[in-house]
Design a protein around this motif. Structure first.
Motif, PDB file in Angstrom:
ATOM      1  N   UNK A   1      67.981  27.799  31.949  1.00  0.00           N
ATOM      2  CA  UNK A   1      68.346  27.668  30.528  1.00  0.00           C
ATOM      3  C   UNK A   1      67.073  27.658  29.680  1.00  0.00           C
ATOM      4  N   UNK A   2      67.174  28.040  28.424  1.00  0.00           N
ATOM      5  CA  UNK A   2      65.997  28.025  27.540  1.00  0.00           C
ATOM      6  C   UNK A   2      65.457  26.595  27.371  1.00  0.00           C
ATOM      7  N   UNK A   3      64.165  26.491  27.201  1.00  0.00           N
ATOM      8  CA  UNK A   3      63.478  25.214  26.981  1.00  0.00           C
ATOM      9  C   UNK A   3      62.530  25.372  25.796  1.00  0.00           C
ATOM     10  N   UNK A   4      62.545  24.359  24.864  1.00  0.00           N
ATOM     11  CA  UNK A   4      61.663  24.428  23.695  1.00  0.00           C
ATOM     12  C   UNK A   4      60.251  24.017  24.091  1.00  0.00           C
ATOM     13  N   UNK A   5      59.318  24.637  23.442  1.00  0.00           N
ATOM     14  CA  UNK A   5      57.910  24.384  23.781  1.00  0.00           C
ATOM     15  C   UNK A   5      57.433  23.032  23.262  1.00  0.00           C
ATOM     16  N   UNK A   6      58.077  22.477  22.245  1.00  0.00           N
ATOM     17  CA  UNK A   6      57.723  21.159  21.723  1.00  0.00           C
ATOM     18  C   UNK A   6      58.919  20.234  21.856  1.00  0.00           C
ATOM     19  N   UNK A   7      58.628  18.951  22.112  1.00  0.00           N
ATOM     20  CA  UNK A   7      59.725  17.992  22.235  1.00  0.00           C
ATOM     21  C   UNK A   7      60.274  17.559  20.886  1.00  0.00           C
ATOM     22  N   UNK A   8      59.502  17.724  19.826  1.00  0.00           N
ATOM     23  CA  UNK A   8      59.936  17.387  18.479  1.00  0.00           C
ATOM     24  C   UNK A   8      59.099  18.197  17.503  1.00  0.00           C
ATOM     25  N   UNK A   9      59.701  18.551  16.364  1.00  0.00           N
ATOM     26  CA  UNK A   9      59.012  19.345  15.351  1.00  0.00           C
ATOM     27  C   UNK A   9      59.018  18.579  14.037  1.00  0.00           C
TER      28      UNK A   9
ATOM     29  N   UNK B   1      64.739  34.952  24.450  1.00  0.00           N
ATOM     30  CA  UNK B   1      65.620  34.153  23.600  1.00  0.00           C
ATOM     31  C   UNK B   1      66.184  35.082  22.538  1.00  0.00           C
ATOM     32  N   UNK B   2      67.469  35.198  22.575  1.00  0.00           N
ATOM     33  CA  UNK B   2      68.109  36.129  21.648  1.00  0.00           C
ATOM     34  C   UNK B   2      68.672  35.448  20.403  1.00  0.00           C
ATOM     35  N   UNK B   3      68.805  34.101  20.420  1.00  0.00           N
ATOM     36  CA  UNK B   3      69.421  33.462  19.256  1.00  0.00           C
ATOM     37  C   UNK B   3      69.026  31.985  19.202  1.00  0.00           C
ATOM     38  N   UNK B   4      68.874  31.459  17.918  1.00  0.00           N
ATOM     39  CA  UNK B   4      68.682  30.025  17.661  1.00  0.00           C
ATOM     40  C   UNK B   4      69.829  29.546  16.781  1.00  0.00           C
ATOM     41  N   UNK B   5      70.116  28.265  16.902  1.00  0.00           N
ATOM     42  CA  UNK B   5      71.243  27.733  16.144  1.00  0.00           C
ATOM     43  C   UNK B   5      70.964  26.283  15.760  1.00  0.00           C
ATOM     44  N   UNK B   6      71.338  25.874  14.503  1.00  0.00           N
ATOM     45  CA  UNK B   6      71.233  24.488  14.049  1.00  0.00           C
ATOM     46  C   UNK B   6      72.513  23.777  14.457  1.00  0.00           C
ATOM     47  N   UNK B   7      72.348  22.788  15.322  1.00  0.00           N
ATOM     48  CA  UNK B   7      73.515  22.082  15.848  1.00  0.00           C
ATOM     49  C   UNK B   7      74.026  21.013  14.889  1.00  0.00           C
TER      50      UNK B   7
ATOM     51  N   UNK C   1      66.761  15.086   9.252  1.00  0.00           N
ATOM     52  CA  UNK C   1      66.613  15.292  10.697  1.00  0.00           C
ATOM     53  C   UNK C   1      67.730  16.220  11.150  1.00  0.00           C
ATOM     54  N   UNK C   2      67.328  17.370  11.748  1.00  0.00           N
ATOM     55  CA  UNK C   2      68.312  18.345  12.238  1.00  0.00           C
ATOM     56  C   UNK C   2      68.026  18.620  13.703  1.00  0.00           C
ATOM     57  N   UNK C   3      69.090  19.017  14.426  1.00  0.00           N
ATOM     58  CA  UNK C   3      68.988  19.370  15.841  1.00  0.00           C
ATOM     59  C   UNK C   3      69.151  20.874  15.980  1.00  0.00           C
ATOM     60  N   UNK C   4      68.253  21.491  16.734  1.00  0.00           N
ATOM     61  CA  UNK C   4      68.231  22.943  16.914  1.00  0.00           C
ATOM     62  C   UNK C   4      68.377  23.255  18.396  1.00  0.00           C
ATOM     63  N   UNK C   5      69.193  24.286  18.709  1.00  0.00           N
ATOM     64  CA  UNK C   5      69.344  24.750  20.089  1.00  0.00           C
ATOM     65  C   UNK C   5      69.024  26.242  20.150  1.00  0.00           C
ATOM     66  N   UNK C   6      68.901  26.782  21.397  1.00  0.00           N
ATOM     67  CA  UNK C   6      68.510  28.182  21.604  1.00  0.00           C
ATOM     68  C   UNK C   6      69.390  28.810  22.689  1.00  0.00           C
ATOM     69  N   UNK C   7      69.557  30.142  22.634  1.00  0.00           N
ATOM     70  CA  UNK C   7      70.312  30.910  23.628  1.00  0.00           C
ATOM     71  C   UNK C   7      69.425  32.048  24.128  1.00  0.00           C
ATOM     72  N   UNK C   8      69.471  32.298  25.474  1.00  0.00           N
ATOM     73  CA  UNK C   8      68.795  33.499  25.980  1.00  0.00           C
ATOM     74  C   UNK C   8      69.733  34.688  25.842  1.00  0.00           C
TER      75      UNK C   8
ATOM     76  N   UNK D   1      70.396  26.339  25.688  1.00  0.00           N
ATOM     77  CA  UNK D   1      69.391  25.356  26.088  1.00  0.00           C
ATOM     78  C   UNK D   1      70.071  24.068  26.513  1.00  0.00           C
ATOM     79  N   UNK D   2      69.558  23.474  27.562  1.00  0.00           N
ATOM     80  CA  UNK D   2      70.161  22.240  28.064  1.00  0.00           C
ATOM     81  C   UNK D   2      69.997  21.094  27.065  1.00  0.00           C
ATOM     82  N   UNK D   3      68.871  21.048  26.363  1.00  0.00           N
ATOM     83  CA  UNK D   3      68.606  19.975  25.398  1.00  0.00           C
ATOM     84  C   UNK D   3      68.226  20.586  24.062  1.00  0.00           C
ATOM     85  N   UNK D   4      68.876  20.056  23.002  1.00  0.00           N
ATOM     86  CA  UNK D   4      68.487  20.469  21.650  1.00  0.00           C
ATOM     87  C   UNK D   4      67.214  19.737  21.247  1.00  0.00           C
TER      88      UNK D   4
END
Length: 929
Positions: free
Chosen positions: A138-146, A176-182, A211-218, A224-227
């Motif tokens: 699954x996709x993984x974000x490069x930073x734990x928080x932004x 990664x083909x798509x990002x989404x605000x959860x 504070x917003x949560x963002x997820x990603x799709x390959x 992504x397992x964790x937003x």
């Protein structure tokens, strides 16, 4: 799988001829294998041909051999006759470790016979294997928080970019083909590249943080397992100005100085500055007379500041003795500060007994005044103080008035042998006269020089006009406050030139002028601005205060130094009981840039200091409330001390909360503070000066800030001083009466005040009884009204005397007398035994006090006590006992008289000494009852 084909030397010629041809395979192969699988799909399929077919062995394919790279594959022959084979993995194939493999393969026939001798191999073919990816990661974000910050009221194309990645090896699954605000309902959006933008203009006042949560799709649509959380701060539009300050600062009385701006700093939006100038103003015009000052009476304040005595208060508080101010309007709602308001219709004539008769060439007039512009185009004179003819004529001898916002002092001297023009009118034009604020005016006259002080600052008159002296006459004069009295040249005498404004503390002192030091003390503010730790300001900071310390100006070239200096500014109020309420703060700033006069504008800020109400003290007066004295004591020069054991204390109620335990407690604490007057008033008829008086010796006031005045209604001790000094002074108040024959009692009332009546004590009432019989005095003094501070002393020698004339006839009464005498006897025996015991133990002490011990020495061996209560003694014995009782009464009366003029310690010593003198017993005495 490789097959080992043994090398068999075949020397037989027939065998060689049987295996004529080599196997044949394609020159190259392309294969695909899915990771985690073992079968390779080849194109073309793996088939080896041999022209020796269908000859057994020679035309059959026995093996495929792979060469190079230690490829994790093996080739297996499926059919020896057809030459078909398959390529498969020997172990786990992971695309993430290696995506492609290239190696060489050869085919081997079975040789000439069953033993495989004479085998042949094909040419080498190149095999290319591609490992197909499986979407296992699954996709993984490069930073734990932004984190990001944006400015309000602005639309951004991209606030920040988030980025995710995938461990899969193929472009399909690793991209990664798509990002989404959860997080739902947010004013933000995100594109395929992870760029976040705001969809509307944000307001700092509405919300400062998101504070917003963002997820990603390959590209395989695996989420992504964790937003990831994204924090976005909204900052206001950069406006130059002060930040980090509070609109309200609470001040607790008695806490010293309080920092006003501990976290304040100046935001300049990055502009380079050359200098900063800050002015902090404390606005207290609505408090008292312009600021928080001591609200003692004028006499008390003058005594406190060391002013010369002899001043006359022309606007005292209304009372029986000072009734001329009773008709004036007062503003008594200002912390017990006595203020008189004049609306153009009120004035007061000062009684002749109060008016100084001779001002001489030196005198001082002082007053607090609050005055605004006069109504009308041609304003009339507004008189504060006027001394004019009472009748017949209309001459003004001296006056102080306001005319067209000018202060004018008129002084016309009496005619002398020098009949010439003299300075008569002195004019000052000042902004303070009509600014509707309180100011303290002092006019010092050293004729012909007149000097004006306003709030401690000196001003010389801009105009002085001369006039003829006034010719002497027998016409009486009238001193008036708030207008001028016109008693002549009119049909009906009346007031004219009314004053419109407020006055307080109007005094006149003949014969002396006031010093600069005293004037500064009388008008000094007790609150103002202050700077904590001047040493920490730095050399680059310049500052200065105005005289009242209500305005502070700071200048500096370095912005950080100015910010640091402003954090040191504090408010201070030195009063123990300050006036509660709001004090306004106003801060104005001027900024200069390099090469420019001004570059940016800094808005002014307004804040308030809230002075919290102080804990109100409760002043309590305690002491003996009933005093019994011989009539002769009142006729002595010393008189009778009224309040010998008086005590004055003050307490406050404090509440302290224990937040850790969730409890609170209420306690009463004793506090020390000053008093400004104590009055001893006569209850009932006023004093008759021909027969009686209340007195306090001047020596009792030496070394204290106290003075005293007395009248037929009582005596008043005034001045700002401690409660202890007031106690000492009140204890010296004495009452005298030269003709006490018809006097039975006198009642007095004592009360004290702090801050001119803001806090008052209880009313302590004292009743003085006059006794004209020594027997009654002894009885009352020893049985009823023994002072609390006296230590009770028990007499060891007791007598019971039964006279024949007083002996009751009933048996019951005789029995009571017998029982009482027996009880007295038991007490004597117990005291005797106790005395014997203490005498034996205190032998060494008796040696030192030989004289006293001789009087007290008992001989217990010869002490004989005979009890015979029913025996009748002869007349001589009765007369002897009566004489002894009379002597004892005289001694007690003498002790009581001396106690009125001695302190409690001396009284105890005297009484104890007299008692010891009575304890000398004859060793051979026999007591009979």
């Amino acid at each position: 799988m490789h097959y080992l084909i043994p090398c068999i030397l075949n020397t037989a010629l027939g065998n060689v001829t049987l295996n004529k041809h080599k196997p044949w395979i394609e020159t190259s192969y392309h294969g695909v294998i899915t990771e985690n699988m073992d079968t390779v799909l080849l194109d073309p399929p793996l088939v080896a041909l041999d022209k020796d077919a269908p000859v057994p062995y020679a035309g059959e394919i026995c093996a495929f051999k792979i060469h190079g790279q230690e490829a994790p594959f093996e080739a297996v022959v499926l059919n020896r006759t057809s030459g078909e084979g398959v390529l498969r993995a020997r172990g786990h194939v992971d695309c993430e470790l290696q995506k492609e493999y290239t190696f060489v393969i050869q085919a081997y026939d079975c040789g000439a016979g069953a033993n495989g001798a004479g085998w042949k191999k094909s040419h080498k073919a190149v095999v290319h294997i591609q490992v197909d990816d499986v979407n296992e990661f699954a996709p993984v974000f490069r930073e734990s928080v932004y984190h990001a910050t944006l400015t309000e009221a602005k639309i951004y194309d991209s606030i920040l970019q988030v980025e995710a990645w995938d461990q899969d090896c193929s472009p399909q699954y690793s991209q990664i083909c798509n990002y989404e605000i959860a997080t739902p309902d947010t004013p933000f959006a995100i594109d395929r590249n992870g760029n976040i933008r705001n969809t509307e203009r944000l307001s700092y006042d509405k919300q400062q943080h998101y504070k917003i949560m963002v997820t990603a799709y390959d590209c395989g649509q695996k989420r992504a397992a964790d937003s990831v959380p994204v924090h976005i701060d909204v900052k206001p539009v950069c406006k130059p100005g002060w930040q980090g300050w509070n609109k309200r600062v609470d001040y607790e009385p008695g806490t010293g100085s309080k920092q006003l701006f501990p976290k304040m700093h100046l935001e300049t939006c990055g502009g380079p500055l050359s200098s900063v100038r800050v002015m902090v103003e404390l606005q207290t015009s609505h408090i008292g007379k312009g600021c928080d000052r001591e609200t003692y009476s004028e006499k008390s304040l003058q005594k406190l500041c060391g002013a010369a005595s002899g001043s006359t208060d022309l606007l005292p508080a209304p009372s029986v003795a000072t009734n001329w101010t009773a008709s004036l309007l007062t503003d008594s709602g200002r912390d017990s500060d006595l203020i008189f308001r004049f609306d153009g219709r009120q004035a007061a004539n000062v009684p002749d007994r109060v008016v100084p008769q001779n001002l001489t060439d030196q005198f001082t007039i002082a007053t607090w005044m609050k005055h605004g512009p006069s109504p009308g185009l041609r304003a009339e004179k507004e008189t504060l103080l006027c001394n004019s003819d009472k009748t017949e004529m209309n001459r003004h001898h001296y006056s102080l008035y306001v005319h067209n916002c000018r202060l004018v002092f008129l002084l016309r001297r009496d005619f002398t042998q020098m009949d010439t023009f003299r300075p008569a009118e002195f004019h000052w034009k000042l902004d303070q006269i009509c600014d509707k604020e309180w100011h303290y005016y002092v006019i010092n006259v050293e004729f012909p020089t007149v000097t004006l002080f306003v709030d401690g600052m000196t001003y010389e008159p801009y105009l002085v006009t001369d006039d003829w002296p006034i010719h002497p006459s027998q016409i009486d004069v009238q001193l008036t406050v708030g207008a001028c009295w016109q008693g002549g040249e009119v049909t009906t005498p009346r007031f004219t030139q009314y004053f419109r404004g407020s006055l307080s503390g109007l005094t006149i002192r003949p014969g002396k002028i006031e010093t600069q030091k005293v004037i500064s003390c009388l008008q000094a503010c007790k609150e103002g601005l202050d700077i904590n730790s001047l040493e920490s300001l730095g050399k680059g900071i310049k500052f200065h205060f105005n005289p009242a310390q209500s305005v502070l100006v700071m200048e500096g070239e370095d912005l950080e130094s100015v910010n640091m200096a402003l954090t040191k500014v504090s408010y201070i109020n030195s009063r123990q009981f300050p006036t509660p309420g709001l004090r306004k703060l106003h801060i104005s700033t001027t900024v200069q840039c390099f090469g420019e006069d001004t570059c940016i504008s800094i808005p002014d800020i307004k804040a308030v200091v809230m002075v919290l109400p102080p804990s109100e003290p409760r002043i309590t007066i305690t002491g003996v409330e009933r005093l019994v004295q011989l009539a002769d004591d009142f006729t002595t020069p010393a008189g009778v001390v009224l309040f010998k054991d008086i005590r004055i204390i003050s307490t406050v109620t404090k509440t302290d909360a224990d937040f850790t335990a969730g409890k609170s407690w209420l306690g009463v604490l004793e506090v020390m503070h000053n008093l400004d007057y104590c009055d001893v008033l006569v209850i009932g008829e006023e004093l008759n000066p021909e027969e009686e008086s209340l007195e306090i010796h001047h020596s009792s006031l030496i070394g204290k800030h106290l003075d005293a005045t007395n009248s037929t209604s009582g005596i008043s001790v005034y001045g700002v001083d401690s409660m202890l000094h007031y106690e000492q002074a009140i204890r010296q108040v004495r009452y005298r009466n030269w003709r006490p024959a018809g006097l039975l009692e006198r009642k007095f009332r004592l009360s004290c005040s702090e801050l001119n009546g803001r806090y008052t004590s209880n009313e302590f009432n004292l009743e003085v009884s006059v006794v004209h019989s020594s027997e009654a005095v002894e009885h009352v003094n020893h049985m009823v009204a023994q002072p609390q501070y006296m230590r009770p002393v028990h007499h060891p020698l007791m007598r019971c005397s039964l006279q024949r004339g007083n002996l009751p006839d009933s048996i019951y009464s005789a029995t009571v007398v017998i029982v009482m005498c027996i009880a007295a006897l038991v007490v004597i025996v117990v005291l005797g035994i106790y005395r014997i015991h203490t005498t034996n133990q205190d032998g060494s002490k008796s040696d030192e006090d030989g004289g006293k011990e001789a009087e007290m020495d008992w001989d217990d061996s010869t002490l004989t006590i005979t009890v015979n209560p029913m025996e009748k003694e002869d007349e001589a014995r009765e007369e002897e006992l009566e004489e002894e009782e009379d002597e004892d009464e005289d001694e007690l009366a003498g002790e009581n008289s001396s106690a009125d003029s001695e302190d409690s310690g001396e009284e105890e010593e005297t009484e104890a000494h007299n008692i010891k003198g009575k304890l000398e017993w004859d060793h051979h005495t026999t007591l009979q009852y």
